[in-house]
Scaffold this active site. Sequence first.
Site, PDB file in Angstrom:
ATOM      1  N   PHE A   1       0.807  -1.230   0.000  1.00 23.33           N
ATOM      2  CA  PHE A   1       0.000   0.000   0.000  1.00 23.33           C
ATOM      3  C   PHE A   1       0.834   1.273   0.000  1.00 23.33           C
ATOM      4  CE2 PHE A   1      -1.911  -3.156   3.058  1.00 23.33           C
ATOM      5  CZ  PHE A   1      -2.673  -3.836   2.116  1.00 23.33           C
ATOM      6  N   HIS A   2       1.897   1.310  -0.814  1.00 23.45           N
ATOM      7  CA  HIS A   2       2.773   2.481  -0.849  1.00 23.45           C
ATOM      8  C   HIS A   2       2.927   3.054  -2.256  1.00 23.45           C
ATOM      9  CE1 HIS A   2       5.060   0.749   2.924  1.00 23.45           C
ATOM     10  NE2 HIS A   2       3.865   1.250   3.224  1.00 23.45           N
ATOM     11  N   PRO A   3       1.861   3.292  -3.016  1.00 26.03           N
ATOM     12  CA  PRO A   3       2.048   3.850  -4.353  1.00 26.03           C
ATOM     13  C   PRO A   3       2.547   5.290  -4.302  1.00 26.03           C
ATOM     14  CG  PRO A   3      -0.287   3.823  -3.792  1.00 26.03           C
ATOM     15  CD  PRO A   3       0.429   3.083  -2.695  1.00 26.03           C
TER      16      PRO A   3
END
Length: 540
Positions: free
Chosen positions: A475-477
């Site tokens: 969850f780190h775009p």
Amino acid sequence: MDAPQPTSIGQFDYIVVGAGTAGCVLANRLSADPNARVLLLEAGGSDNRLWVHIPVGYLYTMGDRRLDWCFKTEPEPGLNGRALDYPRGKVLGGCSSINGMIYMRGQAADYDGWRQMGNAGWGWDDVLPYFIKSEHHYGAADDYHGVSGELRVEQQRLHWPVLDAVREAAAELGIPPVDDFNRGDNEGAGYFAVNQRRGLRWNARKAFLDPVRHRRNLRIETGAEVERITLADGHATGIEFGRAGRRLRADVTREVVLASGAIGTPKLLELSGIGPGEVLSQHGIAVKHELPGVGENLQDHLQIRTVFGITGARTLNDMTAGWSGKLRVAAEYALRRSGPMAMAPSQLGIFTRSSSAYASANIEYHVQPLSLEAFGQPLHREPALTVSVCNLRPESRGSCHIGSASPGDAPQIRPNYLSTEADRIVAADSIRHARKLMATRRLSGYRPIELKPGPTVTSDDQLARAAGDIATTIFHPVGTARMGQDAMAVVSPELAVHGIRRLSIADASVMPTIPSGNTNAAVTMIAEKAADFIRARSRA
């Protein structure tokens, strides 16, 4: 018949799009000037939901359409054709209301690298004061930490003996124990610091928005889905948005600031006619301003979730397998705000090198005393550890573009995981490293048995393919509107959109490369710097 013109809600000095981490910081800092009228728009609603505030509730917030945009990636070749759920916060506080609460800055070299790419003012020495400014750290103030900011950073309120053993096992491999991952070099093993306050999630809404809600010059609108930025004569004039079936408009005198994140920001730019001409034309959108870098350069941390069954230790799996266990866990939290319900999704972190080829830690472990098929699904019943490993600095680059001209349609997200040979090698080496960790003498008493991917998977090709089968986003775009001064850059080092006056971006999309760790703290820092840039422009 022409569509009716949107109804005006007024004129503002600043319009901030998105009330996630960055938006809450910006609303706080920009409205500190009593003469500046600030409008903050959020597509989601209130974060006043039980599972937002109880830390273990992250298991239930992701996938809840009241809190999460519930995006999905396109099928990924590097993941053997799988499409991943791609959670993004749609609620006050944004992703800080549904994330893992880990406070992690990355490495000093990450930011020095940004500066060396031509982004003056973004080196470690430049950004460290902004990290400190926001921080309310559990320790004493020093050269690396602050105690007077709004963002609570606390130690976790539980320890697991089996995780202590994993930390000691890491020392057998030459990975030293550390107490603080946030001093510029995060190599080592230790418990993550978290954004909590006395066992409750401390999101951006609580930290930055609540203290300033009383300001008369700050207006907060929820349920407001922004459809486009309005433009005239090369500058932003305002925004149009929908709310409760009505089309509305707000006009701006100083700046529109996009804080919708690495997925929402490129989507809004493209819907407004700002982006790659080929993409816009494909969907019948008139090109207002050609910016080929919009939506490109997507980077993300892919976690390879290896799982090991163990014996002789308690994990969340067996602790909550029956109703009596669930009740004991709930009682501990109700009485002391501690225990498993107070835990972040990952408690123990390990930063190390997948091989001697790397000058600094290039992989990060998130070790969890639990196992499940995917977030939101039930825990397994037998005791197990999830030993996730992610490549901190992937070479793979993807994209995020609109799939249609309709604001209500989800964008097409293509992270392009494991698309380079170097990333596939790191993936294979990461699984081997996890096996070495679990095979240490310290952990032998727990008799670990590899459940995923399985001990028969051994060659480089098999391991890379297995990584594609079991890996998922952490969850780190970032990076889809990156800063820089070249043809593919979207914003300047001062975060102003190239070629469009009165329009700036302050979120994870501006990162040229992904930091070596969890990204929420870096977004807070970016918003702090952005507020200074924006105020300086307004005085010019």
